[in-house]
Design a protein around this motif. Structure first.
Motif, PDB file in Angstrom:
ATOM      1  N   ALA A 137       4.830  -8.673  -2.278  1.00  0.00           N
ATOM      2  CA  ALA A 137       4.003  -7.653  -2.931  1.00  0.00           C
ATOM      3  C   ALA A 137       4.453  -6.238  -2.565  1.00  0.00           C
ATOM      4  N   MET A 138       4.979  -6.055  -1.353  1.00  0.00           N
ATOM      5  CA  MET A 138       5.366  -4.718  -0.904  1.00  0.00           C
ATOM      6  C   MET A 138       6.781  -4.311  -1.303  1.00  0.00           C
ATOM      7  N   MET A 139       7.638  -5.271  -1.625  1.00  0.00           N
ATOM      8  CA  MET A 139       9.024  -4.958  -1.975  1.00  0.00           C
ATOM      9  C   MET A 139       9.072  -3.944  -3.126  1.00  0.00           C
ATOM     10  N   GLY A 140       9.875  -2.906  -2.933  1.00  0.00           N
ATOM     11  CA  GLY A 140      10.041  -1.889  -3.965  1.00  0.00           C
ATOM     12  C   GLY A 140       8.962  -0.813  -3.962  1.00  0.00           C
ATOM     13  N   LYS A 141       7.985  -0.954  -3.094  1.00  0.00           N
ATOM     14  CA  LYS A 141       6.884   0.016  -3.031  1.00  0.00           C
ATOM     15  C   LYS A 141       7.239   1.149  -2.073  1.00  0.00           C
ATOM     16  N   VAL A 142       6.467   2.240  -2.150  1.00  0.00           N
ATOM     17  CA  VAL A 142       6.694   3.413  -1.302  1.00  0.00           C
ATOM     18  C   VAL A 142       5.421   3.732  -0.529  1.00  0.00           C
ATOM     19  N   VAL A 143       5.551   4.633   0.453  1.00  0.00           N
ATOM     20  CA  VAL A 143       4.389   5.063   1.234  1.00  0.00           C
ATOM     21  C   VAL A 143       3.315   5.584   0.286  1.00  0.00           C
ATOM     22  N   GLY A 144       2.095   5.135   0.523  1.00  0.00           N
ATOM     23  CA  GLY A 144       0.961   5.523  -0.314  1.00  0.00           C
ATOM     24  C   GLY A 144       0.605   4.487  -1.360  1.00  0.00           C
TER      25      GLY A 144
END
Length: 160
Positions: A137-144
């Motif tokens: 779920a977090m892959m490719g995501k950024v801070v925030g």
């Protein structure tokens, strides 16, 4: 002693030593440099344990003592053979394999995990598999960014 007892003992011992192979994931075998080194150490340890078992004179005891190391030897040989070494992420801007991610859960807990290969994952020491639901779920995501995992929300607060 009757030959029947000897054959029965041998059959029982053989059945005890036929351990099923350790399951191998259908996911790609992505590894960090540390993960590959750990697999190679585990392969060497399995080889050493198997070779030590082969020195046992009693055939039945040799089979019993060699069963686990032989299974591990097959497993780790395959994992080393199929390992795909992934270099560290080029940036800490986006969650990727090898990133260390800090996130807050909707219950207020703050957690930090490195995203690593399946064999090196150990949540107790701060690493999770890239194939785990939260890592996916977090892959490719950024801070925030917020992601939903199992009906719960987490917010990414840092990437290293």
């Amino acid at each position: 002693m009757s030959v029947a007892f000897t054959k029965e003992d041998s059959a029982e011992t053989a059945a005890e030593t036929l351990l099923p192979d350790r399951p191998i994931s259908t996911e790609p075998n992505l590894v960090t440099a540390a993960g590959l080194a750990a697999l190679e150490r585990q392969l060497a340890a399995a080889r050493d344990a198997y070779e030590a078992a082969m020195l046992i004179e009693d055939v039945n005891e040799k089979r019993r003592q060699a069963a686990g190391p032989l299974r591990d030897l097959r497993y780790f040989a395959e994992r080393v053979r199929t390992a795909q070494l992934i270099p560290p992420p080029a940036t800490n801007e986006v969650v990727a394999f090898g990133s260390t991610v800090t996130f807050t859960r909707d219950d207020g807990r703050v957690q930090t995990y490195a995203i690593v290969g399946e064999d090196e994952a150990n949540p107790k020491v701060g690493s999770i598999s890239f194939a785990s639901p939260i890592a996916r779920a977090m892959m490719g995501k950024v801070v925030g960014d917020e992601v939903s995992v199992g009906g719960r929300e987490v917010e990414i607060v840092a990437i290293r």
